[in-house]
Design an enzyme around this catalytic site. Structure first.
Site, PDB file in Angstrom:
ATOM      1  N   ARG A 142      14.769   7.085   7.524  1.00 59.53           N
ATOM      2  CA  ARG A 142      16.216   7.416   7.712  1.00 59.53           C
ATOM      3  C   ARG A 142      16.708   7.431   9.155  1.00 59.53           C
ATOM      4  NH1 ARG A 142      17.273  12.286   8.383  1.00 59.53           N
ATOM      5  NH2 ARG A 142      15.881  13.265   6.694  1.00 59.53           N
ATOM      6  N   ASP A 171      38.024  -3.561  10.506  1.00 62.89           N
ATOM      7  CA  ASP A 171      37.266  -4.177   9.398  1.00 62.89           C
ATOM      8  C   ASP A 171      37.340  -5.474   9.383  1.00 62.89           C
ATOM      9  OD1 ASP A 171      36.465  -4.791   6.781  1.00 62.89           O
ATOM     10  OD2 ASP A 171      37.326  -3.189   5.782  1.00 62.89           O
ATOM     11  N   LYS A 221      29.827  -7.851   0.082  1.00 64.63           N
ATOM     12  CA  LYS A 221      30.799  -9.181  -0.190  1.00 64.63           C
ATOM     13  C   LYS A 221      29.939 -10.506   0.242  1.00 64.63           C
ATOM     14  CE  LYS A 221      33.589  -5.893  -1.316  1.00 64.63           C
ATOM     15  NZ  LYS A 221      34.418  -5.170  -0.629  1.00 64.63           N
ATOM     16  N   TYR A 224      41.940  -1.083   3.352  1.00 70.54           N
ATOM     17  CA  TYR A 224      41.172  -1.199   1.985  1.00 70.54           C
ATOM     18  C   TYR A 224      41.312   0.574   1.358  1.00 70.54           C
ATOM     19  CZ  TYR A 224      36.926  -1.229  -1.221  1.00 70.54           C
ATOM     20  OH  TYR A 224      36.145  -1.363  -2.207  1.00 70.54           O
TER      21      TYR A 224
HETATM   22  C1  LIG Z   1      34.767  -3.997  -0.294  1.00 74.15           C
HETATM   23  C2  LIG Z   1      35.461  -3.465   0.747  1.00 74.15           C
HETATM   24  C3  LIG Z   1      34.971  -2.554   1.777  1.00 74.15           C
HETATM   25  C4  LIG Z   1      34.077  -1.674   1.291  1.00 74.15           C
HETATM   26  O1  LIG Z   1      32.729  -2.052   0.927  1.00 74.15           O
HETATM   27  P1  LIG Z   1      31.670  -1.561  -0.209  1.00 74.15           P
HETATM   28  O2  LIG Z   1      30.488  -2.246   0.065  1.00 74.15           O
HETATM   29  O3  LIG Z   1      32.340  -1.939  -1.553  1.00 74.15           O
HETATM   30  O4  LIG Z   1      31.603  -0.121   0.074  1.00 74.15           O
HETATM   31  C5  LIG Z   1      35.565  -2.230   2.794  1.00 74.15           C
HETATM   32  N1  LIG Z   1      36.430  -3.068   3.510  1.00 74.15           N
HETATM   33  C6  LIG Z   1      37.008  -4.205   2.747  1.00 74.15           C
HETATM   34  C7  LIG Z   1      37.982  -5.213   3.190  1.00 74.15           C
HETATM   35  C8  LIG Z   1      36.397  -4.578   1.523  1.00 74.15           C
HETATM   36  O5  LIG Z   1      37.101  -5.759   0.565  1.00 74.15           O
END
Ligand SMILES: *Cc1c(COP(=O)(O)O)cnc(C)c1O
Length: 394
Positions: free
Chosen positions: A61, A186, A211, A114
């Site tokens: 961790r 982000d 993603k 998001y």
């Molecule tokens: C999907 C997404 C997240 C979150 O990611 P996870 O891996 O699903 O927790 C954050 N920001 C954006 C823009 C996203 O599309």
């Protein structure tokens, strides 16, 4: 330790970044380093390790070889100092808030954020006494007028979720920097091939590797990349304090994804543009939200700052009834309803703008399409069948 030269082009770096074969007996691909505990040969060595703020390597961790490889790759790709891996994209997005929250603090969050981060703001942050203010994605340098003495951070997501507003990131970062306020962006949409926020003045960049980087709908992982040691350290401390470590399989999956991400990303963008153009010409579509389309309100800023695009777009569907919407969606066999994006497979997800203060006012039903690696001609034919089903349902 092999560090790829910054002089190499991106495809060359992506082929090798992060993993050092010499550290695993020459193995080309990094093995999944499953384990919890690292052993020490003697007390003196243990004491030295225990006093190291990076905790390396004592317990999974706290720091481990798979995390090191993934974090090193992402820090380099985003042009940052160091990175912190997290168990999901949301965990990575939440990390800067958690690292810097205090009762009475004020945070500025883009209105196109998001959904889950809006929930974080309304739940955990609100209970902790943090005041959250949502700002217009198109505010640009005007964000200066919203910054207070108590402002702890400005949160950016560009393009935003659902309707993909492109923000003037350099202007927002400069305005915040002038007041000594931390900026977080982000960067999942760019992942980070099309845009690198740190190069535009942002302090911390967060990415959901679930993603495009993972790309195969089989991992969940996130990462926060910091500009320098001063921005990195609070993130690492908060991550360790909250038990933020990510899974070994997921980090190895992300390293594998990095080898091909550019090919998948480029193909998805090319197909998405074809689909977007075709949809844009359909009478059943009020508007297509996709920054690479010249008709998109964010097109000029996208052209100025980005050198690529994700394969995800939204459309406002002009359906005469909910029955017609259902007929359209349910006829799309190549677009099953699913929440993610950035993978090899196309998906559809309905979007809601109900929580937004600065949402576009277009009429119609908002649907998001994730364009995968299928032949775009097949995707277009599928959408055409959807429109036919919709007409038949009226
Ligand atoms: C999907 C997404 C997240 C979150 O990611 P996870 O891996 O699903 O927790 C954050 N920001 C954006 C823009 C996203 O599309």
């Amino acid at each position: 330790m092999v560090r790829m030269s910054k002089d190499y082009a991106l495809p060359t770096r992506l082929a090798h970044i992060g993993h050092d074969p010499a550290s695993y007996h020459g193995l080309v691909a990094p093995p999944v380093a499953r384990g919890s505990t690292f052993l020490y040969p003697d007390l003196e060595t243990y004491r030295r390790a225990a006093g190291d703020p990076d905790h390396r390597y004592r317990y999974w961790r706290l720091g481990n070889p798979n995390a090191d490889a993934f974090e090193r790759a992402m820090a380099e790709l985003e042009g940052g100092h160091r990175a912190v891996a997290a168990v999901s994209g949301v965990a990575a997005c939440a990390l800067p808030f958690l690292a810097h929250m205090r009762a009475g603090a004020h945070v500025l969050v883009v209105d196109g954020v998001y959904d889950q981060i809006r929930d974080l703001c309304g739940n955990v942050l609100a209970r902790a006494g943090v005041e959250v203010e949502y700002y217009d994605p198109l505010i640009g340098a005007g964000v200066a007028g919203l910054i207070r003495e108590s402002t702890a951070l400005v949160y950016i997501e560009s393009p935003g979720s659902a309707t993909f507003e492109v923000q003037d990131v350099p202007a927002i970062a400069a305005a915040a920097r002038a007041r000594g306020v931390l900026t977080v962006a982000d960067n999942t949409w760019s992942s980070p091939l099309a845009f690198r926020p740190l190069e535009h003045g942002v302090d911390v960049c967060v990415v959901s590797a679930t993603k495009y980087i993972g790309g195969h709908a089989d991992i969940t992982l996130g990462v926060a990349v910091a500009r320098d040691e001063a921005t990195y350290r609070p993130l690492k401390t908060a991550a360790v304090d909250m038990g933020y470590s990510a899974g070994a399989e997921d980090m190895v999956g992300a390293l594998r994804g990095l080898r091909t991400v550019q090919l998948r990303y480029r193909q998805a963008a090319a197909s998405a543009l074809r689909v977007a153009r075709w949809l844009d010409a359909r009478p059943e579509v009020v508007r297509v939200c996709y920054p690479p389309l010249p008709s998109d309100p964010g097109h000029a800023l996208w052209r100025r700052d980005f050198d690529g695009a994700a394969g995800i777009l939204s459309l406002f569907l002009d359906a005469p009834s909910d029955r017609a919407v259902r007929a359209f969606v349910d006829a799309l066999d190549l677009f099953p309803i699913g929440s993610s994006w950035g993978g090899y497979e196309s998906l559809l997800q309905p979007q809601s703008l109900a929580a937004r203060s600065f949402a576009p006012k277009d009429r119609g039903t908002l649907l998001r399409l994730q364009i995968g690696l299928e032949d775009p001609a097949d995707l277009i034919a599928c959408l055409e069948r959807g429109f036919a089903a919709m007409t038949g349902a009226q």
